[in-house]
Design an enzyme around this catalytic site. Sequence first.
Site, PDB file in Angstrom:
ATOM      1  CE  LYS A 101      -2.041  -0.989   3.973  1.00 29.14           C
ATOM      2  NZ  LYS A 101      -1.414  -2.272   4.340  1.00 29.14           N
TER       3      LYS A 101
ATOM      4  NE  ARG B 125       2.278  -5.181  11.344  1.00 31.51           N
ATOM      5  CZ  ARG B 125       3.362  -5.051  10.577  1.00 31.51           C
ATOM      6  NH1 ARG B 125       4.448  -5.785  10.806  1.00 31.51           N
ATOM      7  NH2 ARG B 125       3.383  -4.196   9.584  1.00 31.51           N
TER       8      ARG B 125
ATOM      9  NE  ARG C 235       6.789  -0.815  10.348  1.00 33.12           N
ATOM     10  CZ  ARG C 235       5.658  -0.762   9.680  1.00 33.12           C
ATOM     11  NH1 ARG C 235       5.626  -0.146   8.502  1.00 33.12           N
ATOM     12  NH2 ARG C 235       4.558  -1.304  10.160  1.00 33.12           N
TER      13      ARG C 235
ATOM     14  NE  ARG D 254      -4.035  -1.306   9.993  1.00 33.27           N
ATOM     15  CZ  ARG D 254      -2.922  -0.788   9.468  1.00 33.27           C
ATOM     16  NH1 ARG D 254      -2.859   0.471   9.124  1.00 33.27           N
ATOM     17  NH2 ARG D 254      -1.877  -1.552   9.283  1.00 33.27           N
TER      18      ARG D 254
ATOM     19  NE  ARG E 107       7.758  -2.989   5.901  1.00 34.85           N
ATOM     20  CZ  ARG E 107       6.454  -2.681   5.851  1.00 34.85           C
ATOM     21  NH1 ARG E 107       5.939  -2.181   4.739  1.00 34.85           N
ATOM     22  NH2 ARG E 107       5.674  -2.885   6.877  1.00 34.85           N
TER      23      ARG E 107
HETATM   24  P1  AMP Z   1       1.201   0.227   9.035  1.00 38.36           P
HETATM   25  O1  AMP Z   1       2.407   1.089   8.808  1.00 38.36           O
HETATM   26  O2  AMP Z   1       0.021   0.676   8.239  1.00 38.36           O
HETATM   27  O3  AMP Z   1       1.508  -1.238   8.853  1.00 38.36           O
HETATM   28  O4  AMP Z   1       0.778   0.418  10.573  1.00 38.36           O
HETATM   29  C1  AMP Z   1       1.674   0.057  11.613  1.00 38.36           C
HETATM   30  C2  AMP Z   1       0.917  -0.019  12.910  1.00 38.36           C
HETATM   31  O5  AMP Z   1       0.358   1.261  13.223  1.00 38.36           O
HETATM   32  C3  AMP Z   1      -0.278  -0.970  12.923  1.00 38.36           C
HETATM   33  O6  AMP Z   1       0.112  -2.314  13.171  1.00 38.36           O
HETATM   34  C4  AMP Z   1      -1.097  -0.391  14.069  1.00 38.36           C
HETATM   35  O7  AMP Z   1      -0.525  -0.702  15.315  1.00 38.36           O
HETATM   36  C5  AMP Z   1      -0.909   1.112  13.849  1.00 38.36           C
HETATM   37  N1  AMP Z   1      -1.949   1.650  12.938  1.00 38.36           N
HETATM   38  C6  AMP Z   1      -1.770   2.186  11.694  1.00 38.36           C
HETATM   39  N2  AMP Z   1      -2.932   2.569  11.156  1.00 38.36           N
HETATM   40  C7  AMP Z   1      -3.886   2.270  12.068  1.00 38.36           C
HETATM   41  C8  AMP Z   1      -5.313   2.394  12.097  1.00 38.36           C
HETATM   42  N3  AMP Z   1      -5.990   2.909  11.051  1.00 38.36           N
HETATM   43  N4  AMP Z   1      -5.957   1.984  13.222  1.00 38.36           N
HETATM   44  C9  AMP Z   1      -5.290   1.480  14.272  1.00 38.36           C
HETATM   45  N5  AMP Z   1      -3.966   1.293  14.300  1.00 38.36           N
HETATM   46  C10 AMP Z   1      -3.253   1.686  13.210  1.00 38.36           C
END
Ligand code: AMP
Length: 200
Positions: free
Chosen positions: A24, A156, A144, A99, A138
């Site tokens: 994404k 996740r 991360r 989400r 990654r």
């Molecule tokens: P991402 O970079 O999109 O994979 O997000 C990394 C982490 O950020 C996720 O595993 C959640 O802990 C948190 N996070 C990101 N976006 C959201 C969201 N829309 N709602 C809740 N937690 C989020």
Amino acid sequence: MDILAPDLYDMKILVFFGKPGAGKGTQAALLKENYNLLHISTGDLFRYNIKNQTALGKLAQSYIDAGDLVPDQVTIDMLEAEVEKNPQAEGFIFDGFPRTKAQAEALDTFLTGRNLAVSATIALEASDDILVERLLKRGETSGRSDDQDEQKIRNRFDEYNQKTAPLKRYYEDQGKFHTVDGIGSLEEISARLTTLIDSI
Ligand code: AMP
């Protein structure tokens, strides 16, 4: 109708949907230039806040480290503040938001209040095993913590299956759900997305 008023519903507001590692963020970064859209990644915003040790970052950190979702209201408030900060934007790609159903409903209410609406939700699809492989790779360079441990990665995916996957139905009911094959080269996937976005 006031013919001088721009039709704000013409604004492109895309939601990129898909499990962690689906591509994404990478695709949003490529496509935002072509369509002149502002890319908002809630994950990036959280990581920025964690890096800068803000109150929001401190609150979000334990959830993110565990691979759990951050509570809805915290996330919704952050997203809305980011949109408000960018009144000049000609459109948006939301990456990793919404989400949960509560987030999707809050987004609809927020946009409707501004005479706006989500144009389309696009899911990038790939199998779990491929995604785990991509995320661990990654994790070797991203730093991360949530990319470095297969158990956290699988958590996740569980969060996604339980809380995010039901949004497919939510957007299908609005006639706004599309899927794109997320396997292939960056260019191939980007071309598939472009074909779809141009048809919307
Ligand atoms: P991402 O970079 O999109 O994979 O997000 C990394 C982490 O950020 C996720 O595993 C959640 O802990 C948190 N996070 C990101 N976006 C959201 C969201 N829309 N709602 C809740 N937690 C989020």
